[in-house]
Design a protein around this motif. Structure first.
Motif, mmCIF file in Angstrom:
data_model
loop_
_atom_site.group_PDB
_atom_site.id
_atom_site.type_symbol
_atom_site.label_atom_id
_atom_site.label_comp_id
_atom_site.label_asym_id
_atom_site.label_seq_id
_atom_site.Cartn_x
_atom_site.Cartn_y
_atom_site.Cartn_z
ATOM 1 N N ALA A 112 0.834 -1.206 0.000
ATOM 2 C CA ALA A 112 0.000 0.000 0.000
ATOM 3 C C ALA A 112 0.867 1.254 0.000
ATOM 4 O O ALA A 112 0.565 2.240 -0.692
ATOM 5 C CB ALA A 112 -0.928 -0.017 1.211
ATOM 6 N N ALA A 113 1.959 1.225 0.777
ATOM 7 C CA ALA A 113 2.873 2.370 0.810
ATOM 8 C C ALA A 113 3.535 2.572 -0.556
ATOM 9 O O ALA A 113 3.703 3.714 -1.013
ATOM 10 C CB ALA A 113 3.926 2.162 1.890
ATOM 11 N N MET A 114 3.913 1.471 -1.208
ATOM 12 C CA MET A 114 4.530 1.568 -2.522
ATOM 13 C C MET A 114 3.559 2.150 -3.562
ATOM 14 O O MET A 114 3.970 2.903 -4.452
ATOM 15 C CB MET A 114 5.017 0.187 -2.980
ATOM 16 N N ILE A 115 2.289 1.786 -3.429
ATOM 17 C CA ILE A 115 1.281 2.349 -4.343
ATOM 18 C C ILE A 115 1.219 3.858 -4.193
ATOM 19 O O ILE A 115 1.165 4.599 -5.191
ATOM 20 C CB ILE A 115 -0.096 1.712 -4.070
ATOM 21 N N MET A 116 1.259 4.346 -2.956
ATOM 22 C CA MET A 116 1.216 5.792 -2.738
ATOM 23 C C MET A 116 2.478 6.465 -3.250
ATOM 24 O O MET A 116 2.435 7.572 -3.800
ATOM 25 C CB MET A 116 1.002 6.085 -1.248
ATOM 26 N N VAL A 117 3.632 5.805 -3.062
ATOM 27 C CA VAL A 117 4.892 6.362 -3.568
ATOM 28 C C VAL A 117 4.855 6.443 -5.087
ATOM 29 O O VAL A 117 5.231 7.471 -5.689
ATOM 30 C CB VAL A 117 6.084 5.501 -3.102
ATOM 31 N N ILE A 118 4.408 5.377 -5.740
ATOM 32 C CA ILE A 118 4.333 5.365 -7.207
ATOM 33 C C ILE A 118 3.358 6.423 -7.701
ATOM 34 O O ILE A 118 3.628 7.123 -8.701
ATOM 35 C CB ILE A 118 3.911 3.962 -7.705
ATOM 36 N N LEU A 119 2.236 6.566 -7.000
ATOM 37 C CA LEU A 119 1.264 7.593 -7.380
ATOM 38 C C LEU A 119 1.877 8.986 -7.295
ATOM 39 O O LEU A 119 1.694 9.814 -8.201
ATOM 40 C CB LEU A 119 0.039 7.494 -6.468
ATOM 41 N N ALA A 120 2.631 9.246 -6.215
ATOM 42 C CA ALA A 120 3.272 10.549 -6.059
ATOM 43 C C ALA A 120 4.316 10.785 -7.152
ATOM 44 O O ALA A 120 4.442 11.900 -7.684
ATOM 45 C CB ALA A 120 3.913 10.649 -4.678
ATOM 46 N N VAL A 121 5.071 9.738 -7.516
ATOM 47 C CA VAL A 121 6.080 9.857 -8.577
ATOM 48 C C VAL A 121 5.421 10.164 -9.916
ATOM 49 O O VAL A 121 5.865 11.050 -10.671
ATOM 50 C CB VAL A 121 6.916 8.563 -8.669
ATOM 51 N N LEU A 122 4.337 9.445 -10.226
ATOM 52 C CA LEU A 122 3.660 9.638 -11.510
ATOM 53 C C LEU A 122 3.073 11.046 -11.635
ATOM 54 O O LEU A 122 3.187 11.690 -12.691
ATOM 55 C CB LEU A 122 2.559 8.583 -11.682
ATOM 56 N N VAL A 123 2.448 11.530 -10.561
ATOM 57 C CA VAL A 123 1.872 12.873 -10.595
ATOM 58 C C VAL A 123 2.981 13.918 -10.725
ATOM 59 O O VAL A 123 2.858 14.887 -11.487
ATOM 60 C CB VAL A 123 1.022 13.125 -9.332
ATOM 61 N N SER A 124 4.077 13.726 -9.982
ATOM 62 C CA SER A 124 5.207 14.665 -10.064
ATOM 63 C C SER A 124 5.775 14.719 -11.474
ATOM 64 O O SER A 124 6.074 15.792 -12.008
ATOM 65 C CB SER A 124 6.308 14.250 -9.077
ATOM 66 N N PHE A 125 5.915 13.535 -12.099
ATOM 67 C CA PHE A 125 6.438 13.472 -13.461
ATOM 68 C C PHE A 125 5.460 14.104 -14.445
ATOM 69 O O PHE A 125 5.868 14.850 -15.368
ATOM 70 C CB PHE A 125 6.693 12.016 -13.840
ATOM 71 N N ALA A 126 4.155 13.835 -14.259
ATOM 72 C CA ALA A 126 3.147 14.372 -15.177
ATOM 73 C C ALA A 126 3.092 15.893 -15.130
ATOM 74 O O ALA A 126 2.751 16.540 -16.138
ATOM 75 C CB ALA A 126 1.776 13.793 -14.830
ATOM 76 N N VAL A 127 3.442 16.481 -13.998
ATOM 77 C CA VAL A 127 3.428 17.937 -13.874
ATOM 78 C C VAL A 127 4.740 18.549 -14.370
ATOM 79 O O VAL A 127 4.745 19.531 -15.127
ATOM 80 C CB VAL A 127 3.176 18.356 -12.408
ATOM 81 N N SER A 128 5.879 17.957 -13.966
ATOM 82 C CA SER A 128 7.182 18.562 -14.277
ATOM 83 C C SER A 128 7.616 18.355 -15.730
ATOM 84 O O SER A 128 8.267 19.222 -16.324
ATOM 85 C CB SER A 128 8.250 18.001 -13.331
ATOM 86 N N PHE A 129 7.253 17.220 -16.343
ATOM 87 C CA PHE A 129 7.712 16.932 -17.706
ATOM 88 C C PHE A 129 7.141 17.906 -18.741
ATOM 89 O O PHE A 129 7.900 18.457 -19.556
ATOM 90 C CB PHE A 129 7.358 15.488 -18.071
ATOM 91 N N PRO A 130 5.832 18.157 -18.789
ATOM 92 C CA PRO A 130 5.320 19.116 -19.780
ATOM 93 C C PRO A 130 5.877 20.529 -19.591
ATOM 94 O O PRO A 130 5.987 21.285 -20.562
ATOM 95 C CB PRO A 130 3.803 19.097 -19.537
#
Length: 318
Positions: free
Chosen positions: A99-117
């Motif tokens: 469950a903790a890993m799911i939250m970490v992955i979610l935070a990474v994906l959102v961070s990447f989706a915001v910073s990359f564009p």
């Protein structure tokens, strides 16, 4: 039983959420009246703004040798259901790690989706930290879970049923603990204020006792050596009927709740059982937490009613 059924419906309808200071205060006012009608004089213990807990106590902690406890606060909603398996520690750890890993992955994906564009790679790390801390904060302080029948309205109802069935005894104290969901602050404050009782007395903790036909009674490691306790438990609680009580004294057991703040304790919870997994508690901190079995409450009330005189008699002889 009819009165307990009415109490159950009242709790689930009028006080289903006990998370904010106002919600807790209103609940405690009602609780004090119910305890008074059951013949128990109660009072509140406040522990200052830093701790923030308010425990409701019926009885005298300085004279009691048996403390019957349940936390009355309710949790926030989680992104994934809380999973507890008291006798399968490996499954418990693996689930919460995943469950903790799911939250970490979610935070990474959102961070990447915001910073990359935005073509701002330096933004990714601080955004990730903010999101991770935000998810952690929301697990404790986030929106309230609206269905809390098992966690822990069941424990509150069990204590109220015991208060109505058990004649007032100066050697028994009922404690409705606050802030279980904030790192057991209510139990910690009680232990600090009453160090003698916390070190030498027996504490029962009723947490999530409403959903599951298997009623587990789990003495602490030190309490497993108390022959008077084990004898009284086995005589008082039966494995017959629709609710199967089991005193667990072997193997590794992990059940995270308020009892962990007290040296001599018996943790009590209701579980379901699945082949290959063992005992587990379902649906916690989700909208599906709607099961509160009156059969379980009856089994606990009758069991404690038999246990108290047996234990007090055996310990008074020693």
């Amino acid at each position: 039983m009819e009165n307990i059924e009415k109490l159950k419906e009242y709790l689930l309808t009028i006080y289903p959420i006990r998370k904010s200071s106002f919600q807790k205060e209103e609940f405690r006012k009602w609780l004090a009246g119910e305890l008074r009608r059951s013949g128990w004089r109660s009072h509140e213990e406040h522990y200052g703004k830093f701790n923030g807990s308010v425990n409701m106590i019926a009885g005298d902690p300085d004279k009691a040798t048996i403390f019957l406890c349940a936390h009355y606060d309710t949790p926030s909603r989680m992104l994934v259901p809380n999973f507890v398996s008291p006798t399968n520690v490996a499954a418990h750890v693996i689930y919460h790690f995943a469950a903790a890993m799911i939250m970490v992955i979610l935070a990474v994906l959102v961070s990447f989706a915001v910073s990359f564009p935005l073509n701002q790679p330096g933004l990714m790390l601080p955004l990730f930290i903010i999101l991770a801390l935000g998810l952690l904060w929301s697990s404790v302080y986030g929106p309230a879970n609206r269905s809390n029948a098992n966690g822990n309205t069941s424990g509150v109802l069990a204590l109220l049923a015991i208060a109505k069935a058990l004649p007032h005894n100066k050697r028994v104290c009922l404690v409705f603990l606050d802030n279980n969901e904030r790192n057991l602050l209510g139990a910690s404050a009680f232990r600090k204020k009453h160090p003698g009782a916390a070190s030498n007395s027996l504490f029962f903790n009723f947490d999530c006792v409403g959903d599951g036909e298997h009623l587990l009674l789990m003495p602490s490691k030190l309490s497993r050596w108390d022959e008077s306790l084990l004898s009284a438990l086995n005589k008082a609680f039966s494995d017959e009927g629709t609710v199967h009580a089991k005193v667990l004294t072997q193997g590794l057991i992990y059940y995270p709740s308020d009892h962990r703040k007290f040296k001599f304790h018996v943790a009590v919870c209701a579980c379901r059982r699945l082949a290959g997994l063992g005992y587990y508690i379902p649906r916690l901190r989700t909208k599906r937490d709607t099961v509160l079995s009156l059969d379980n409450i009856t089994a606990i009330t009758e069991g404690i009613g038999r246990f108290v005189p047996l234990y007090l008699e055996e310990t008074s002889v020693q």
